[in-house]
Design an enzyme around this catalytic site. Structure first.
Site, PDB file in Angstrom:
ATOM      1  N   ALA A 247       9.411   9.607   1.868  1.00  0.00           N
ATOM      2  CA  ALA A 247      10.062  10.314   0.750  1.00  0.00           C
ATOM      3  C   ALA A 247      10.058  11.809   1.038  1.00  0.00           C
ATOM      4  CB  ALA A 247       9.353  10.008  -0.559  1.00  0.00           C
ATOM      5  N   GLN A 248      11.207  12.415   0.838  1.00  0.00           N
ATOM      6  CA  GLN A 248      11.338  13.832   1.175  1.00  0.00           C
ATOM      7  C   GLN A 248      11.410  14.701  -0.069  1.00  0.00           C
ATOM      8  OE1 GLN A 248      14.794  14.316   3.674  1.00  0.00           O
ATOM      9  NE2 GLN A 248      13.832  13.364   5.442  1.00  0.00           N
ATOM     10  N   GLY A 249      12.449  14.434  -0.902  1.00  0.00           N
ATOM     11  CA  GLY A 249      12.798  15.331  -2.010  1.00  0.00           C
ATOM     12  C   GLY A 249      11.650  15.602  -2.957  1.00  0.00           C
TER      13      GLY A 249
ATOM     14  N   ALA B   8       3.067   2.776  -5.246  1.00  0.00           N
ATOM     15  CA  ALA B   8       2.868   1.875  -6.377  1.00  0.00           C
ATOM     16  C   ALA B   8       1.544   1.123  -6.235  1.00  0.00           C
ATOM     17  CB  ALA B   8       4.041   0.901  -6.482  1.00  0.00           C
TER      18      ALA B   8
ATOM     19  N   SER C 271       0.823  -1.219   0.000  1.00  0.00           N
ATOM     20  CA  SER C 271       0.000   0.000   0.000  1.00  0.00           C
ATOM     21  C   SER C 271       0.855   1.265   0.000  1.00  0.00           C
ATOM     22  CB  SER C 271      -0.935  -0.012   1.209  1.00  0.00           C
ATOM     23  OG  SER C 271      -0.171  -0.076   2.408  1.00  0.00           O
TER      24      SER C 271
ATOM     25  N   ARG D  17      24.378  10.258  -7.292  1.00  0.00           N
ATOM     26  CA  ARG D  17      24.456   9.724  -5.938  1.00  0.00           C
ATOM     27  C   ARG D  17      25.548   8.674  -5.730  1.00  0.00           C
ATOM     28  NH1 ARG D  17      18.521   8.684  -3.834  1.00  0.00           N
ATOM     29  NH2 ARG D  17      18.342  10.937  -3.947  1.00  0.00           N
TER      30      ARG D  17
ATOM     31  N   ASP E  77      10.242  -8.686   0.364  1.00  0.00           N
ATOM     32  CA  ASP E  77       9.353  -9.861   0.316  1.00  0.00           C
ATOM     33  C   ASP E  77       8.925 -10.215  -1.111  1.00  0.00           C
ATOM     34  OD1 ASP E  77       9.552  -9.418   3.006  1.00  0.00           O
ATOM     35  OD2 ASP E  77       7.405  -9.296   3.403  1.00  0.00           O
TER      36      ASP E  77
ATOM     37  N   SER F 215      12.097   7.473  -8.578  1.00  0.00           N
ATOM     38  CA  SER F 215      11.392   6.240  -8.193  1.00  0.00           C
ATOM     39  C   SER F 215       9.903   6.468  -7.978  1.00  0.00           C
ATOM     40  CB  SER F 215      12.019   5.596  -6.954  1.00  0.00           C
ATOM     41  OG  SER F 215      12.285   6.560  -5.999  1.00  0.00           O
TER      42      SER F 215
ATOM     43  N   LYS G  86       1.144  -5.533   4.840  1.00  0.00           N
ATOM     44  CA  LYS G  86       1.519  -6.336   6.006  1.00  0.00           C
ATOM     45  C   LYS G  86       1.543  -5.554   7.316  1.00  0.00           C
ATOM     46  CE  LYS G  86       6.523  -6.083   5.266  1.00  0.00           C
ATOM     47  NZ  LYS G  86       7.755  -6.850   5.082  1.00  0.00           N
TER      48      LYS G  86
ATOM     49  N   ARG H  82      20.134   4.818  -9.745  1.00  0.00           N
ATOM     50  CA  ARG H  82      18.891   5.584  -9.942  1.00  0.00           C
ATOM     51  C   ARG H  82      19.137   7.089  -9.828  1.00  0.00           C
ATOM     52  NH1 ARG H  82      14.830   7.606  -6.144  1.00  0.00           N
ATOM     53  NH2 ARG H  82      16.285   6.950  -4.528  1.00  0.00           N
TER      54      ARG H  82
ATOM     55  N   HIS I 170      22.326   6.333   0.000  1.00  0.00           N
ATOM     56  CA  HIS I 170      22.068   7.773  -0.015  1.00  0.00           C
ATOM     57  C   HIS I 170      23.252   8.441   0.681  1.00  0.00           C
ATOM     58  CE1 HIS I 170      20.306  11.694   0.499  1.00  0.00           C
ATOM     59  NE2 HIS I 170      19.274  11.328  -0.238  1.00  0.00           N
TER      60      HIS I 170
END
Ligand code: FAD
Ligand code: SIN
Length: 545
Positions: A53-55, A19, A16, A298, A231, A399, A42, A394, A252
């Protein structure tokens, strides 16, 4: 929730985060009304990498930007291994998906400048590897804003059932349940542990979508939440689906180095606004490693920090944000500012102690341009997948973008598939239930925590930013012993969420090690002292297991 019989079209989404939730919304907003969508998750629905997520989310938005420039930045960061057609898809379909997020209620931060052009209305950040400002954000809590808006939208739709505290254990696929040899295989559903009741349920589905996130918890120091145990990747691998590029684990560069806030991320967007990295002597050092300085991609920044720490014997480097000033720091990065203040750090005066930490799993379940895995009926999206977008490294904020683009593509594709006549495999009317056998209640809880710790320490020590054949071999040997031990637990004890996750972590850790051993070159996030150069023979080769 037990639904082992194969009733009218049912799509099962595991996870959840951005995506899973955006895929569920795509199904119900674009599919015929008889499709049922179930989202299993889960933990609490909000928990996952997304909410941290910040950026922000990268997308071509400003009139100064172009698709070609975003494609080029992604390809450069990916160090020759991205799939160009997939990069084109993500970049070109990105703005429409971002607009959809806005329509679904995500409130991205608006610019303070007066503008009459609505396309220009959002404040755009810049991060490492981006030649342009193209990152939409909600202050420095972008993921939380997205997660909340998507959950609110899902709650309004009666065709989506969202079930918390259901931990998927394994995929059910035709070859596993039909005794005679089959030419074709297909995913048919999952076994899942209802952690509230302790019961294992059998859930049949016409399509299963893995949106289970990454595997950062395989490493000792990570920005990832506890749910990121790989998983989906482990389940897909056990079911025979192809897994790609697991050696590319992204570190990071700037995780706060502090005893109380070990995994707190300091967004790269701060460097986009002018913050710079300094070594123990307070000297700016990134220019010695790359002409792009603190805003290099990165992989380069994390490796440079690692080298600088080794060179100087320091336990961390510094992030100097003082040039931004109190007002900008407080208004643009309120969450980070407040968190640092509580820890006694005034960002306008104090340098922040930072270290690299495991952050993102670039590899995952190998999928095509429609998110289909190599096991028919099984899709993968978000961090659990390997689409070809990220290549060997990446690009920041790509993402969240990939997750929404592929959620939309999977919904379109699976929807079309569900209209087709059924597959050629003769299936039993219902799926077999889970066999508990003679499993006993788990008594030695402590073993699980200790084994988990051992895996995480092994990967951190031997499969980190700088690798070598010898270290990888050591890690492989240790993991083989741990695997035996965990298999024994798995067959002896009644399943708990911890045990399910532990088993998956072992699988994922071995996939990372084996992939790293296969790649006999250094590229992007995979750097090995035994093959320190890029080898062009490998330039188009993914590592597939
Ligand atoms: P997640 O959001 O991780 O969701 C996975 C879901 O699957 C969870 O709900 C989990 O409970 C569930 N799940 C897992 N296993 C099971 C199972 N066995 N059964 C049932 N459910 C299961 N990316 C950007 O683009 N921009 C950023 O600014 C950015 N900042 C980041 C900051 C931090 C601190 C972190 C950790 C990551 C950041 N990333 C960023 C990466 C990005 O947040 C993630 O890649 C993205 O959110 C992943 O989304 P997802 O939906 O694939 O997975
Ligand atoms: C950050 O804000 O620095 C993280 C961005 C990302 O991981 O894409």
């Amino acid at each position: 929730m037990n639904s082992s019989t194969r009733t009218p079209p049912h799509v099962l989404i595991l996870g959840s985060g951005i995506a899973g939730l955006s895929c569920a919304l795509q199904f119900v907003e674009n599919a015929p009304s008889d499709i049922r969508v179930t989202v299993l998750t889960k933990a609490e629905a909000t928990e996952g990498a997304t909410r941290y997520a910040q950026g922000g989310i990268a997308s071509v938005w400003s009139k100064d930007d172009t698709f070609e420039a975003h494609v080029q930045d992604t390809l450069v960061a990916g160090a020759g291994l991205c799939s160009k057609p997939i990069v084109e898809i993500c970049v070109r379909e990105g703005p429409a998906r971002v607009r959809e997020l806005i329509n679904w209620g995500v409130e991205f931060t608006k610019t303070s400048h007066h503008t009459t052009d609505p396309a220009e209305a959002f404040d755009l950040h810049r991060e490492g590897g981006h030649g342009q400002r193209r990152i939409l954000h909600a202050d420095d809590l972008t993921g939380l804003a997205i997660e909340k808006a998507l959950l609110a939208r899902v709650a309004l739709n009666p065709r989506i059932s969202l079930l918390e505290d259901f931990c998927a254990i394994d995929l059910i696929h035709a070859r596993k349940i039909i005794q005679e040899p089959l030419a074709k295989d297909r995913c048919l559903g999952v076994y899942a542990l209802n952690t509230r009741t302790g019961k294992i349920e059998t859930i049949a589905a016409d399509s299963v979508v893995l949106a289970t996130g990454g595997a950062g918890k395989a490493y000792l120091y990570t920005t990832n939440p506890d749910t990121s145990t790989g998983d989906g990747i482990a389940m897909a691998y056990r079911a025979g689906a192809k897994i790609a590029n697991m050696e590319f684990i992204q570190f990071h560069p700037t995780c706060l180095y502090h005893p109380v806030a070990k995994t707190f991320l300091i967004t790269e967007a701060l460097r986009g606004e002018g913050a710079i990295l300094r070594n123990g002597d307070h000297e700016s050092f990134m220019e010695n490693y790359d002409e792009r300085g603190s805003l290099a991609p990165r992989d380069i920044v994390a490796r440079s920090i690692d080298m600088e720490m080794k060179r100087t014997g320091q336990k961390h480097v510094w992030l100097d944000c003082t040039s931004l000033g109190e007002h900008e720091l407080k208004t643009k990065f309120p969450n980070i500012y407040e968190t640092c203040l509580k820890l006694g750090l005034r960002m306008e005066n104090d340098f922040l102690p930072v270290v690299p930490a495991t952050h993102y799993t670039c590899g995952g379940v190998r999928v095509n341009e429609w998110g289909e895995s190599s096991l028919p009926g099984l899709y993968a999206i978000g961090e659990a997948s390997s689409t070809g977008l990220h290549g060997a490294n990446r690009l920041a904020s790509n993402s969240l973008l990939e997750a929404v683009v592929f959620a939309n593509r999977v919904a379109k594709h699976a929807h079309e598939q569900l209209k087709q006549p059924s597959m050629e495999i003769e299936l039993p009317p219902s799926l077999p239930s889970w066999e508990t056998g003679r499993a006993a209640p788990l008594e030695e809880q402590i073993d699980i925590a200790a084994t988990w710790q051992e895996i995480r320490q092994t990967l951190w020590n031997y499969v980190g930013i700088v690798r070598s054949d010898r270290r990888l071999e050591r890690a492989q040997k240790r993991l083989a012993i741990i695997r035996e031990e965990v298999n024994e637990y798995y067959w002896t004890y009644l399943l708990t969420k911890d045990l399910i996750e532990l088993r998956n972590l072992v699988t994922v850790a071995e996939l990372v090690i084996r992939s790293a051993q296969m790649r006999k070159e250094s590229r992007g996030l995979h750097y090995t002292v035994d093959y320190p150069a890029v080898d062009d023979e490998w330039s188009k080769q993914d590592t597939v297991l």
